[in-house]
Motif scaffolding. Structure first.
Motif, short mmCIF file in Angstrom:
data_model
loop_
_atom_site.label_atom_id
_atom_site.label_comp_id
_atom_site.label_asym_id
_atom_site.label_seq_id
_atom_site.Cartn_x
_atom_site.Cartn_y
_atom_site.Cartn_z
N SER A 51 23.17 16.85 -11.55
CA SER A 51 22.60 15.80 -10.71
C SER A 51 21.39 16.31 -9.95
N VAL A 95 22.70 8.38 -8.90
CA VAL A 95 21.83 9.54 -9.15
C VAL A 95 20.49 9.09 -9.75
N THR A 151 28.43 6.65 -10.47
CA THR A 151 27.76 7.96 -10.36
C THR A 151 26.36 7.90 -10.95
N PHE A 188 24.66 15.89 -17.47
CA PHE A 188 24.89 14.92 -16.41
C PHE A 188 25.85 13.82 -16.88
#
Lengths: 83, 241
Positions: free
Chosen positions: B139, B195, B191, B99
């Motif tokens: 994710s 997430v 990001t 990730f």
């Protein structure tokens, strides 16, 4: 899986996934490694109602002797290329 | 001061070592579908590594090809970040690593696709689509494990906490590089925050920031990885399938 635009989806296989979103990704990883498709549908197995092999006679055999259902009883005119 | 050679080498080494680590999951993933997914992602990384190392060899002009760079360097000559060489740990650690790596590689390759160097731009344009999928895949798992059972939440949070310090090294400023890593930080942070918050996970506070990978100072894990990766080529130089 739809191989390309204009074709219909055809069954390519079954897989395990915790939910629909991951099923779609798993299908992408398992079945599109060699550019097999442009569109994927996933359906949970529990949502499929299937015909049973035990019902084969009642379901499919009656169609065997009904030739009049096939479009073979008329003449194709000369010069018709795409019929 | 970073020339195009050092830059291509860093990116190529990141991708190569990530590929080798992900490949370790082959035949060992929690389910068959994930086994194939991780192998696919490993092969994407390997593909990017081959392009980047081949180009790095050309830029260097010393006659080293991708194989010479991958198989005939020792750990001190590798320029990958520490993040990718860390052991796989459990599945949560692997997903946390993937990730963070893909949240960094996606804006990196996207920026690279618009840079002045045509070769790097072409590599970036190809790799960013793959990175987008790696980010999507990791994710989804971070969210499911984080917002899953009590046990999966505990282990995913532990993995994020353990791996997080190693992300800082990715964004060390380098204005001379074709893409300055410092410019990617905002994208990465956005990001990660989105997430982790959806996954009900807590973003660790800034603290310990291990580094050194870009200078060839690695963790003890890299040399073991290289031993396994390089043994065949070193024992049988030029061996082919």
């Amino acid at each position: 899986m739809r191989a390309r635009r204009g074709l219909s989806h055809t069954h390519v296989g079954s897989l395990h996934a915790p939910d629909a979103e991951l099923a779609l990704r798993n299908a992408r990883d398992l079945y599109t490694r060699r550019q097999e498709g442009v569109s994927i549908w996933v359906v949970p197995a529990s949502a499929i109602t299937a015909s049973s092999p035990d019902e084969k006679d009642a379901f499919f055999d009656p169609a065997a002797d009904k030739v009049y259902r096939h479009p073979t009883f008329y003449e194709v005119p000369d010069g018709v290329a795409h019929l | 001061m970073t020339g195009p050679f050092d830059f291509a080498l860093r990116l190529g080494d990141d991708a190569l070592i990530a590929a080798q680590r992900l490949g370790e999951w082959t035949s060992r993933a929690p389910e068959m579908e994930e086994d194939i997914a991780l192998a696919n992602i490993a092969l994407d990384q390997l593909g990017a590594a081959r392009l980047l190392l081949t180009y790095a060899g050309e830029l260097e002009g010393a006659g080293r090809d991708e194989d010479a760079l991958a198989y005939l360097r020792d750990d001190r000559e590798f320029r990958n970040c520490l993040l990718v060489e860390l052991p796989n740990g459990d599945f949560a650690i692997t997903m946390a690593k993937l990730f963070f790596l893909s949240a960094y590689q996606l804006p990196l390759y996207t920026a690279l696709a618009g840079c002045a160097d045509e070769r790097l731009a072409a590599i970036g344009a190809k790799a960013r689509k793959e990175s987008a999928y790696h980010l999507d895949h990791s994710s989804l798992w971070v969210k499911r494990l984080g917002d899953g059972t009590e046990e999966s939440h505990r282990r995913m949070q532990a993995a994020v906490d353990e791996v997080w310090p190693y992300t800082h090294e990715l964004f060390t400023a380098d204005p001379a590089a074709p893409v300055d890593p410092a410019t990617l930080r905002a994208d990465f942070d956005a990001t990660v925050s989105a997430v982790l918050s959806e996954a009900t996970l807590i973003r660790p506070a800034h603290g310990w920031t291990p580094g050194g990978g870009r200078d060839g100072v690695h963790t003890e894990h890299l040399s073991y990885l290289l031993a396994e990766m390089q043994v065949l080529h070193r024992a049988h130089p030029g061996a082919q399938w």
